[in-house]
Scaffold this motif. Structure first.
Motif, PDB file in Angstrom:
ATOM      1  N   PRO A 263       6.200   2.221  12.925  1.00  0.00           N
ATOM      2  CA  PRO A 263       7.370   1.425  12.503  1.00  0.00           C
ATOM      3  C   PRO A 263       7.939   0.575  13.632  1.00  0.00           C
ATOM      4  O   PRO A 263       8.433  -0.534  13.387  1.00  0.00           O
ATOM      5  CB  PRO A 263       8.364   2.503  12.052  1.00  0.00           C
ATOM      6  CG  PRO A 263       7.508   3.645  11.611  1.00  0.00           C
ATOM      7  CD  PRO A 263       6.339   3.647  12.561  1.00  0.00           C
ATOM      8  N   GLU A 264       7.842   1.079  14.871  1.00  0.00           N
ATOM      9  CA  GLU A 264       8.384   0.339  16.008  1.00  0.00           C
ATOM     10  C   GLU A 264       7.407  -0.692  16.558  1.00  0.00           C
ATOM     11  O   GLU A 264       7.822  -1.630  17.259  1.00  0.00           O
ATOM     12  CB  GLU A 264       8.737   1.315  17.145  1.00  0.00           C
ATOM     13  CG  GLU A 264       9.775   2.363  16.793  1.00  0.00           C
ATOM     14  CD  GLU A 264       9.214   3.498  15.942  1.00  0.00           C
ATOM     15  OE1 GLU A 264      10.009   4.137  15.206  1.00  0.00           O
ATOM     16  OE2 GLU A 264       7.985   3.746  16.007  1.00  0.00           O
TER      17      GLU A 264
ATOM     18  N   GLN B 282       3.136  -2.589   4.142  1.00  0.00           N
ATOM     19  CA  GLN B 282       3.135  -3.942   3.595  1.00  0.00           C
ATOM     20  C   GLN B 282       2.241  -4.809   4.470  1.00  0.00           C
ATOM     21  O   GLN B 282       2.447  -4.908   5.679  1.00  0.00           O
ATOM     22  CB  GLN B 282       4.546  -4.528   3.555  1.00  0.00           C
ATOM     23  CG  GLN B 282       4.592  -5.978   3.045  1.00  0.00           C
ATOM     24  CD  GLN B 282       5.993  -6.520   3.018  1.00  0.00           C
ATOM     25  OE1 GLN B 282       6.831  -6.066   2.240  1.00  0.00           O
ATOM     26  NE2 GLN B 282       6.280  -7.507   3.864  1.00  0.00           N
ATOM     27  N   VAL B 283       1.239  -5.423   3.832  1.00  0.00           N
ATOM     28  CA  VAL B 283       0.289  -6.275   4.546  1.00  0.00           C
ATOM     29  C   VAL B 283       0.515  -7.723   4.109  1.00  0.00           C
ATOM     30  O   VAL B 283       0.566  -8.011   2.913  1.00  0.00           O
ATOM     31  CB  VAL B 283      -1.160  -5.863   4.262  1.00  0.00           C
ATOM     32  CG1 VAL B 283      -2.121  -6.649   5.147  1.00  0.00           C
ATOM     33  CG2 VAL B 283      -1.350  -4.364   4.447  1.00  0.00           C
ATOM     34  N   ASP B 284       0.655  -8.608   5.081  1.00  0.00           N
ATOM     35  CA  ASP B 284       0.842 -10.029   4.805  1.00  0.00           C
ATOM     36  C   ASP B 284      -0.257 -10.827   5.485  1.00  0.00           C
ATOM     37  O   ASP B 284      -0.622 -10.559   6.639  1.00  0.00           O
ATOM     38  CB  ASP B 284       2.204 -10.503   5.312  1.00  0.00           C
ATOM     39  CG  ASP B 284       3.340 -10.000   4.450  1.00  0.00           C
ATOM     40  OD1 ASP B 284       3.545 -10.565   3.366  1.00  0.00           O
ATOM     41  OD2 ASP B 284       4.010  -9.026   4.853  1.00  0.00           O
ATOM     42  N   VAL B 285      -0.785 -11.812   4.767  1.00  0.00           N
ATOM     43  CA  VAL B 285      -1.842 -12.685   5.270  1.00  0.00           C
ATOM     44  C   VAL B 285      -1.413 -14.126   5.066  1.00  0.00           C
ATOM     45  O   VAL B 285      -0.967 -14.493   3.966  1.00  0.00           O
ATOM     46  CB  VAL B 285      -3.175 -12.410   4.540  1.00  0.00           C
ATOM     47  CG1 VAL B 285      -4.198 -13.495   4.847  1.00  0.00           C
ATOM     48  CG2 VAL B 285      -3.722 -11.048   4.924  1.00  0.00           C
ATOM     49  N   VAL B 286      -1.524 -14.922   6.107  1.00  0.00           N
ATOM     50  CA  VAL B 286      -1.193 -16.347   6.029  1.00  0.00           C
ATOM     51  C   VAL B 286      -2.381 -17.144   6.536  1.00  0.00           C
ATOM     52  O   VAL B 286      -2.862 -16.923   7.657  1.00  0.00           O
ATOM     53  CB  VAL B 286       0.061 -16.687   6.857  1.00  0.00           C
ATOM     54  CG1 VAL B 286       0.361 -18.185   6.759  1.00  0.00           C
ATOM     55  CG2 VAL B 286       1.263 -15.869   6.400  1.00  0.00           C
TER      56      VAL B 286
ATOM     57  N   LEU C   5       0.846  -1.188   0.000  1.00  0.00           N
ATOM     58  CA  LEU C   5       0.000   0.000   0.000  1.00  0.00           C
ATOM     59  C   LEU C   5       0.882   1.238   0.000  1.00  0.00           C
ATOM     60  O   LEU C   5       1.725   1.411   0.890  1.00  0.00           O
ATOM     61  CB  LEU C   5      -0.902   0.008   1.240  1.00  0.00           C
ATOM     62  CG  LEU C   5      -1.823  -1.205   1.432  1.00  0.00           C
ATOM     63  CD1 LEU C   5      -2.592  -1.089   2.733  1.00  0.00           C
ATOM     64  CD2 LEU C   5      -2.772  -1.348   0.255  1.00  0.00           C
ATOM     65  N   ALA C   6       0.685   2.097  -0.986  1.00  0.00           N
ATOM     66  CA  ALA C   6       1.489   3.312  -1.096  1.00  0.00           C
ATOM     67  C   ALA C   6       1.064   4.332  -0.048  1.00  0.00           C
ATOM     68  O   ALA C   6      -0.083   4.333   0.422  1.00  0.00           O
ATOM     69  CB  ALA C   6       1.355   3.909  -2.497  1.00  0.00           C
TER      70      ALA C   6
ATOM     71  N   MET D 122       1.098  -6.239   9.451  1.00  0.00           N
ATOM     72  CA  MET D 122       1.388  -5.068   8.644  1.00  0.00           C
ATOM     73  C   MET D 122       2.563  -4.313   9.233  1.00  0.00           C
ATOM     74  O   MET D 122       2.663  -4.134  10.448  1.00  0.00           O
ATOM     75  CB  MET D 122       0.186  -4.125   8.568  1.00  0.00           C
ATOM     76  CG  MET D 122       0.383  -2.984   7.548  1.00  0.00           C
ATOM     77  SD  MET D 122      -0.997  -1.817   7.483  1.00  0.00           S
ATOM     78  CE  MET D 122      -0.553  -0.696   8.810  1.00  0.00           C
ATOM     79  N   THR D 123       3.457  -3.869   8.361  1.00  0.00           N
ATOM     80  CA  THR D 123       4.518  -2.946   8.730  1.00  0.00           C
ATOM     81  C   THR D 123       4.282  -1.631   7.994  1.00  0.00           C
ATOM     82  O   THR D 123       3.638  -1.590   6.939  1.00  0.00           O
ATOM     83  CB  THR D 123       5.904  -3.500   8.359  1.00  0.00           C
ATOM     84  OG1 THR D 123       5.937  -3.787   6.949  1.00  0.00           O
ATOM     85  CG2 THR D 123       6.205  -4.777   9.135  1.00  0.00           C
ATOM     86  N   THR D 124       4.793  -0.556   8.567  1.00  0.00           N
ATOM     87  CA  THR D 124       4.558   0.769   7.997  1.00  0.00           C
ATOM     88  C   THR D 124       5.790   1.639   8.181  1.00  0.00           C
ATOM     89  O   THR D 124       6.559   1.464   9.138  1.00  0.00           O
ATOM     90  CB  THR D 124       3.341   1.440   8.672  1.00  0.00           C
ATOM     91  OG1 THR D 124       3.140   2.739   8.114  1.00  0.00           O
ATOM     92  CG2 THR D 124       3.531   1.563  10.175  1.00  0.00           C
ATOM     93  N   GLU D 125       5.951   2.582   7.264  1.00  0.00           N
ATOM     94  CA  GLU D 125       7.053   3.531   7.377  1.00  0.00           C
ATOM     95  C   GLU D 125       6.692   4.740   8.230  1.00  0.00           C
ATOM     96  O   GLU D 125       7.579   5.494   8.637  1.00  0.00           O
ATOM     97  CB  GLU D 125       7.485   3.992   5.978  1.00  0.00           C
ATOM     98  CG  GLU D 125       8.102   2.884   5.148  1.00  0.00           C
ATOM     99  CD  GLU D 125       8.561   3.359   3.784  1.00  0.00           C
ATOM    100  OE1 GLU D 125       8.288   4.529   3.440  1.00  0.00           O
ATOM    101  OE2 GLU D 125       9.191   2.559   3.059  1.00  0.00           O
ATOM    102  N   ARG D 126       5.372   4.940   8.490  1.00  0.00           N
ATOM    103  CA  ARG D 126       4.909   6.073   9.295  1.00  0.00           C
ATOM    104  C   ARG D 126       3.779   5.596  10.195  1.00  0.00           C
ATOM    105  O   ARG D 126       3.082   4.622   9.865  1.00  0.00           O
ATOM    106  CB  ARG D 126       4.381   7.194   8.389  1.00  0.00           C
ATOM    107  CG  ARG D 126       5.408   7.847   7.485  1.00  0.00           C
ATOM    108  CD  ARG D 126       4.727   8.809   6.511  1.00  0.00           C
ATOM    109  NE  ARG D 126       3.932   9.833   7.206  1.00  0.00           N
ATOM    110  CZ  ARG D 126       3.069  10.640   6.599  1.00  0.00           C
ATOM    111  NH1 ARG D 126       2.871  10.537   5.285  1.00  0.00           N
ATOM    112  NH2 ARG D 126       2.398  11.549   7.279  1.00  0.00           N
ATOM    113  N   PRO D 127       3.542   6.273  11.318  1.00  0.00           N
ATOM    114  CA  PRO D 127       2.377   5.929  12.137  1.00  0.00           C
ATOM    115  C   PRO D 127       1.089   6.003  11.322  1.00  0.00           C
ATOM    116  O   PRO D 127       0.866   6.953  10.565  1.00  0.00           O
ATOM    117  CB  PRO D 127       2.406   6.992  13.248  1.00  0.00           C
ATOM    118  CG  PRO D 127       3.847   7.374  13.358  1.00  0.00           C
ATOM    119  CD  PRO D 127       4.374   7.335  11.943  1.00  0.00           C
ATOM    120  N   THR D 128       0.238   5.008  11.490  1.00  0.00           N
ATOM    121  CA  THR D 128      -0.976   4.906  10.691  1.00  0.00           C
ATOM    122  C   THR D 128      -1.947   3.960  11.382  1.00  0.00           C
ATOM    123  O   THR D 128      -1.521   3.047  12.098  1.00  0.00           O
ATOM    124  CB  THR D 128      -0.641   4.399   9.270  1.00  0.00           C
ATOM    125  OG1 THR D 128      -1.785   4.555   8.420  1.00  0.00           O
ATOM    126  CG2 THR D 128      -0.215   2.952   9.274  1.00  0.00           C
TER     127      THR D 128
END
Length: 308
Positions: free
Chosen positions: A292-293, A126-130, A114-115, A144-150
């Motif tokens: 991010p953390e 980035q969203v991952d599903v297993v 996701l941009a 999900m990981t992110t480059e900014r708080p969201t």
């Protein structure tokens, strides 16, 4: 590459789709599907009900599609007459074709990038599903990981039908629920379930009016803990364990009638472990902030068996 994927064990078999990282069917011991299914090509409107999809990044409703974060107001696209953003608006992740990143006999993994700004939300994500099957249990992990708080509040949205829906008995490990207003948004209050149609501390038939969040806990908790049990015809039983603090229950009263599928109003029950709805606008609700953390991770387990 086929868009339909099959995984399973001796007892449990699932078919899935890259579109929406979707659970299409789930069969126990060779029986009929325990989740509602229709061919979306023949019934295009069926996808508007979010069947089996991973929904987000903010599932459920956000008032006006707006929220404030770090001193800035964000606007999500609204899809309910401009009043709310339901399941992140008209182009949520349930509408996207996910990348297939891993496939084994009993496991499949999907990924979606996701941009920054997509869906009106900050951060490249980035969203991952297993999905993984062991015995008679389907395990779902959403991260999900992110480059900014969201914000991040994902939901899995199958409609369960254990035999005929009229036989369903639902037990929920919650003493409170969230009352809603005319727009189906939480008022901000918590109400006890006692002496109401929402009292499922012991197993009871779901009331047709239910489209509410049950307050399981005040925070996401690991490991996954028992949330609800649904018992159906002939002793079929589903127990849901999850890390999530809420459970949205929707009795399916507005499902469409799709000839030849068995789908009609009330034909299935959505049981959705989640963050509390509209949490981005209620300081007293469990936080749905992903940073991010502190990445997001949901684990939900669907345990199936037959009570004799």
């Amino acid at each position: 590459m086929s868009n339909q994927i099959t995984i399973g064990s001796v007892r449990l078999r699932a078919t899935l789709s890259r579109n929406g990282a979707r659970l299409e069917t789930l069969h126990l011991d060779g029986g009929p599907s325990l989740v509602l299914h229709a061919d979306a090509d023949q019934h295009p409107g069926w996808r508007d009900c979010y069947p089996g999809a991973i929904v987000g990044p903010i599932a459920n409703r956000v008032r006006g599609g707006t929220f404030d974060l770090d001193g800035r107001r964000y606007q999500m696209p609204c899809n309910e007459n401009g009043v709310t953003a339901l399941h992140s608006g008209p182009d949520g992740i349930d509408r996207q074709d996910w990348a297939l990143t891993e496939q084994q006999d009993s496991l499949v993994a999907f990924r979606l990038e996701l941009a920054d700004g997509m869906g009106g939300l900050p951060g490249a994500r980035q969203v991952d599903v297993v999905y993984e099957i062991t015995g008679a249990t389907l395990r779902l992990e959403v991260s999900m990981t992110t480059e900014r708080p969201t914000p991040a509040a994902f939901v899995h949205h199958p409609y369960w039908r254990l035999g005929h829906a009229s036989a369903h008995k639902l037990q929920i490990n919650a003493t409170h629920y969230l009352p809603i207003d005319a727009q189906n948004l939480p008022t901000g209050a918590l109400a006890p379930v006692a002496n109401t149609a929402f009292d499922h501390r012991t197993a009871a038939a779901p009331h047709p009016v239910i489209d509410h969040n049950f307050c399981i806990s005040n925070t996401r908790v690991e490991p996954a803990h028992p949330v609800a049990t649904l018992t159906g015809a002939d002793g079929l039983r589903l127990r849901i364990d999850s890390t999530e603090p809420g459970l949205q229950v929707y009795a399916g009263v507005f499902l469409p009638t799709l000839p030849g599928t068995g789908i009609e109003p009330g034909a299935g029950l959505a049981l959705e472990p989640q963050g509390w709805p509209d949490a981005v606008n209620h300081q007293g609700f469990p936080s749905v902030l992903c940073t991010p953390e502190r990445p997001y991770r949901q684990i939900t387990l669907y345990h199936l068996d037959t009570v004799t």
